[in-house]
Each structure stands twice: as structure tokens, then as C-alpha cells.
Scaffold this motif. Structure first.
Motif, PDB file in Angstrom:
ATOM      1  N   PRO A 219       0.738  -1.131   0.014  1.00  0.00           N
ATOM      2  CA  PRO A 219      -0.096   0.041   0.230  1.00  0.00           C
ATOM      3  C   PRO A 219       0.879   1.322   0.003  1.00  0.00           C
ATOM      4  N   ILE A 220       2.038   1.459   0.665  1.00  0.00           N
ATOM      5  CA  ILE A 220       2.871   2.462   0.737  1.00  0.00           C
ATOM      6  C   ILE A 220       3.473   2.603  -0.662  1.00  0.00           C
ATOM      7  N   LEU A 221       3.783   1.866  -1.374  1.00  0.00           N
ATOM      8  CA  LEU A 221       4.481   1.956  -2.715  1.00  0.00           C
ATOM      9  C   LEU A 221       3.206   2.539  -3.583  1.00  0.00           C
ATOM     10  N   ALA A 222       2.043   2.001  -3.535  1.00  0.00           N
ATOM     11  CA  ALA A 222       0.986   2.386  -4.408  1.00  0.00           C
ATOM     12  C   ALA A 222       0.677   3.776  -4.212  1.00  0.00           C
ATOM     13  N   THR A 223       0.703   4.459  -3.067  1.00  0.00           N
ATOM     14  CA  THR A 223       0.823   5.817  -2.616  1.00  0.00           C
ATOM     15  C   THR A 223       1.636   6.512  -3.199  1.00  0.00           C
ATOM     16  N   PHE A 224       3.038   6.214  -3.111  1.00  0.00           N
ATOM     17  CA  PHE A 224       4.188   6.891  -3.798  1.00  0.00           C
ATOM     18  C   PHE A 224       3.986   6.730  -5.177  1.00  0.00           C
ATOM     19  N   SER A 225       3.440   5.788  -5.852  1.00  0.00           N
ATOM     20  CA  SER A 225       3.347   5.768  -7.378  1.00  0.00           C
ATOM     21  C   SER A 225       2.456   6.699  -7.817  1.00  0.00           C
ATOM     22  N   ALA A 226       1.438   7.176  -7.160  1.00  0.00           N
ATOM     23  CA  ALA A 226       0.747   8.289  -7.623  1.00  0.00           C
ATOM     24  C   ALA A 226       0.999   9.564  -7.295  1.00  0.00           C
ATOM     25  N   ASP A 227       2.322   9.770  -6.666  1.00  0.00           N
ATOM     26  CA  ASP A 227       2.866  11.121  -6.412  1.00  0.00           C
ATOM     27  C   ASP A 227       3.636  11.466  -7.687  1.00  0.00           C
ATOM     28  N   PRO A 228       3.276  12.926  -8.218  1.00  0.00           N
ATOM     29  CA  PRO A 228       4.065  13.135  -9.482  1.00  0.00           C
ATOM     30  C   PRO A 228       5.337  13.022  -9.284  1.00  0.00           C
ATOM     31  N   ARG A 229       6.071  13.421  -8.093  1.00  0.00           N
ATOM     32  CA  ARG A 229       7.711  13.073  -8.041  1.00  0.00           C
ATOM     33  C   ARG A 229       8.042  11.818  -8.476  1.00  0.00           C
ATOM     34  N   PHE A 230       7.153  10.848  -8.448  1.00  0.00           N
ATOM     35  CA  PHE A 230       7.865   9.353  -8.860  1.00  0.00           C
ATOM     36  C   PHE A 230       6.995   8.948  -9.917  1.00  0.00           C
ATOM     37  N   LYS A 231       6.550   9.789 -10.779  1.00  0.00           N
ATOM     38  CA  LYS A 231       5.602   9.247 -11.951  1.00  0.00           C
ATOM     39  C   LYS A 231       6.748   8.456 -13.104  1.00  0.00           C
ATOM     40  N   ASN A 232       7.958   8.591 -13.204  1.00  0.00           N
ATOM     41  CA  ASN A 232       8.801   7.872 -14.004  1.00  0.00           C
ATOM     42  C   ASN A 232       9.247   6.690 -13.114  1.00  0.00           C
ATOM     43  N   LEU A 233       8.921   6.305 -12.049  1.00  0.00           N
ATOM     44  CA  LEU A 233       9.281   5.186 -11.440  1.00  0.00           C
ATOM     45  C   LEU A 233       8.535   3.928 -11.971  1.00  0.00           C
TER      46      LEU A 233
END
Length: 69
Positions: free
Chosen positions: A1-15
């Protein structure tokens, strides 16, 4: 769930986030040297830049992901 939250963050859009099933994908587990479940490996290009096992603190995971930027 934590990674899913960060994957929606624009800073991490290219990960690119990949999940390996520890029980059924043993060949990949060995290839990446994951000794335990809940291993997070962060790459920047082809180089490993961070690794964590069993981390549940969102702040620490965020710091690991930032190393890939």
C-alpha cells in the motif's frame, strides 16, 4: 500500500515498480539476491542504489525511492 501511494505522487511518476512473488518466483528472488520477503530494491538505471528489508515506515521508503530520481 505504501508503494501504491508513492506511485501516484508526481515526483515518482517515472518510476517503474515491479513485484516479485517470493514463493512462486524463486528464480527471480535468487537473481536479485532477496534473502527475505518484503525486500525493496531501488535501482537508478542499471545500478542498485538502495535496499531495504521489512521497512514499513513511509518516510524511510520515500527516502529510498528518492535515490532513484
Amino acid at each position: 500500500p505504501i508503494l501504491a501511494t508513492f506511485s501516484a505522487d508526481p515526483r515518482f511518476k517515472n518510476l517503474a515498480i515491479f513485484t516479485i512473488d517470493f514463493d512462486s518466483q524463486r528464480d527471480l528472488v535468487r537473481r536479485f539476491g532477496a534473502q527475505m520477503q518484503s525486500t525493496l530494491i531501488v535501482y537508478k538505471g542499471a545500478a542498485e542504489v538502495a535496499r531495504s528489508v521489512g521497512e514499513t515506515q513511509a518516510e524511510w521508503i520515500e527516502q529510498l525511492l528518492e535515490k532513484a530520481l
